[in-house]
Design an enzyme around this catalytic site. Structure first.
Site, PDB file in Angstrom:
ATOM      1  N   ARG A 152      56.805  56.973  -9.178  1.00 22.27           N
ATOM      2  CA  ARG A 152      57.285  55.609  -8.938  1.00 22.27           C
ATOM      3  C   ARG A 152      58.502  55.574  -8.023  1.00 22.27           C
ATOM      4  NH1 ARG A 152      57.801  53.735 -14.809  1.00 22.27           N
ATOM      5  NH2 ARG A 152      56.766  55.641 -15.471  1.00 22.27           N
ATOM      6  N   GLU A 198      62.635  65.096 -23.711  1.00 21.36           N
ATOM      7  CA  GLU A 198      62.854  64.865 -25.134  1.00 21.36           C
ATOM      8  C   GLU A 198      62.237  66.029 -25.932  1.00 21.36           C
ATOM      9  OE1 GLU A 198      61.571  60.984 -26.105  1.00 21.36           O
ATOM     10  OE2 GLU A 198      62.433  61.026 -28.125  1.00 21.36           O
TER      11      GLU A 198
HETATM   12  O1  PRP Z   1      65.514  58.672 -16.913  1.00 26.28           O
HETATM   13  P1  PRP Z   1      64.321  59.442 -17.414  1.00 26.28           P
HETATM   14  O2  PRP Z   1      64.341  59.616 -18.915  1.00 26.28           O
HETATM   15  O3  PRP Z   1      64.118  60.735 -16.704  1.00 26.28           O
HETATM   16  O4  PRP Z   1      63.031  58.543 -17.186  1.00 26.28           O
HETATM   17  C1  PRP Z   1      62.818  57.823 -16.017  1.00 26.28           C
HETATM   18  C2  PRP Z   1      61.673  58.368 -15.236  1.00 26.28           C
HETATM   19  O5  PRP Z   1      60.464  58.182 -15.995  1.00 26.28           O
HETATM   20  C3  PRP Z   1      59.492  57.536 -15.189  1.00 26.28           C
HETATM   21  O6  PRP Z   1      58.710  58.445 -14.486  1.00 26.28           O
HETATM   22  P2  PRP Z   1      57.523  59.286 -15.175  1.00 26.28           P
HETATM   23  O7  PRP Z   1      58.069  60.613 -15.612  1.00 26.28           O
HETATM   24  O8  PRP Z   1      56.885  58.443 -16.238  1.00 26.28           O
HETATM   25  O9  PRP Z   1      56.538  59.580 -13.985  1.00 26.28           O
HETATM   26  P3  PRP Z   1      55.754  58.639 -12.946  1.00 26.28           P
HETATM   27  O10 PRP Z   1      56.794  58.081 -11.994  1.00 26.28           O
HETATM   28  O11 PRP Z   1      54.852  59.616 -12.277  1.00 26.28           O
HETATM   29  O12 PRP Z   1      55.046  57.533 -13.703  1.00 26.28           O
HETATM   30  C4  PRP Z   1      60.317  56.730 -14.205  1.00 26.28           C
HETATM   31  O13 PRP Z   1      59.589  56.415 -13.032  1.00 26.28           O
HETATM   32  C5  PRP Z   1      61.498  57.604 -13.928  1.00 26.28           C
HETATM   33  O14 PRP Z   1      61.270  58.534 -12.870  1.00 26.28           O
HETATM   34  N1  ADE Z   2      60.501  52.279 -21.095  1.00 23.21           N
HETATM   35  C1  ADE Z   2      60.026  52.733 -19.929  1.00 23.21           C
HETATM   36  N2  ADE Z   2      59.291  51.934 -19.137  1.00 23.21           N
HETATM   37  C2  ADE Z   2      58.817  52.389 -17.955  1.00 23.21           C
HETATM   38  N3  ADE Z   2      59.029  53.624 -17.498  1.00 23.21           N
HETATM   39  C3  ADE Z   2      59.762  54.462 -18.247  1.00 23.21           C
HETATM   40  N4  ADE Z   2      60.167  55.733 -18.040  1.00 23.21           N
HETATM   41  C4  ADE Z   2      60.888  56.121 -19.099  1.00 23.21           C
HETATM   42  N5  ADE Z   2      60.995  55.137 -19.999  1.00 23.21           N
HETATM   43  C5  ADE Z   2      60.296  54.071 -19.490  1.00 23.21           C
END
Ligand code: PRP
Ligand code: ADE
Length: 170
Positions: free
Chosen positions: A58, A95
């Site tokens: 993302r 986590e």
């Molecule tokens: O602050 P954090 O606890 O690290 O979480 C935030 C991250 O989690 C989500 O990505 P995700 O790992 O779900 O991957 P994606 O972007 O491929 O959906 C979001 O896009 C951030 O990059």
């Molecule tokens: N609550 C949340 N919603 C969307 N993306 C996330 N990545 C980590 N926590 C999330």
């Protein structure tokens, strides 16, 4: 424009107890998407950003248009095995367990001014790892920007010492 109203909340995704902030509803609204990128760019137009770095996946959706709007380059940080050139890798704590991210070794030149951008700040682990990769290459992290910040998870603590901004808080 009320950008927060364009974010859809999905309860118990991807697992029970998580209130997922779904940005696809904002992205599919042309005016909302444009306004979000413009507002993020407004935070850093005067910072002489050379490169925007965004973590998969993302972070690409926010980082690439933001780089374009700023007239900066875009550098992807990816999950292992996706980047074809020589990479630097970092492993960081989740986590439960660990995860890894990679960046192309030659993507950032020492001293370049970098904005790290992602869609959402939760615990801060993803972006902290991204910041550490940029620093390993000699980049200067000028600011870190998010569309959404989950303030109750205190992700900012993990990113202490950096300038941080976000557009939407929960
Ligand atoms: O602050 P954090 O606890 O690290 O979480 C935030 C991250 O989690 C989500 O990505 P995700 O790992 O779900 O991957 P994606 O972007 O491929 O959906 C979001 O896009 C951030 O990059
Ligand atoms: N609550 C949340 N919603 C969307 N993306 C996330 N990545 C980590 N926590 C999330």
């Amino acid at each position: 424009m009320d950008l927060k109203s364009m974010i859809r909340e999905i309860p118990d995704f991807p697992k029970e107890g998580i209130g997922f902030k779904d940005i696809t509803t904002l992205l599919q609204d042309g005016k909302g998407f444009k306004e979000a990128i413009k507002r993020m760019a407004d935070y850093c137009r005067d910072k002489n950003i050379d490169i925007v770095v965004g973590p998969e996946a993302r972070g690409f959706l926010i980082g690439a248009p933001l780089a374009y709007e700023l007239g900066a380059g875009f550098v992807p940080v990816r999950k292992p095995g996706k980047l074809p050139g020589e990479t630097v890798e970092i492993t960081y704590e989740l986590e439960y367990g660990t995860d890894s991210l990679q960046i192309h070794k030659d993507a950032i030149k020492p001293g370049q001014r970098v904005l790290v951008a992602d869609d959402l700040l939760a615990t801060g682990g993803t972006v902290k790892a991204t910041v550490d990769l940029v620093k390993e290459l000699g980049g200067e992290v000028v600011a870190i920007g998010f569309l959404i910040e989950l303030t109750f998870l205190n992700g900012r603590e993990k990113l202490e010492g950096n300038e941080i901004f976000s557009l939407i808080e929960y």
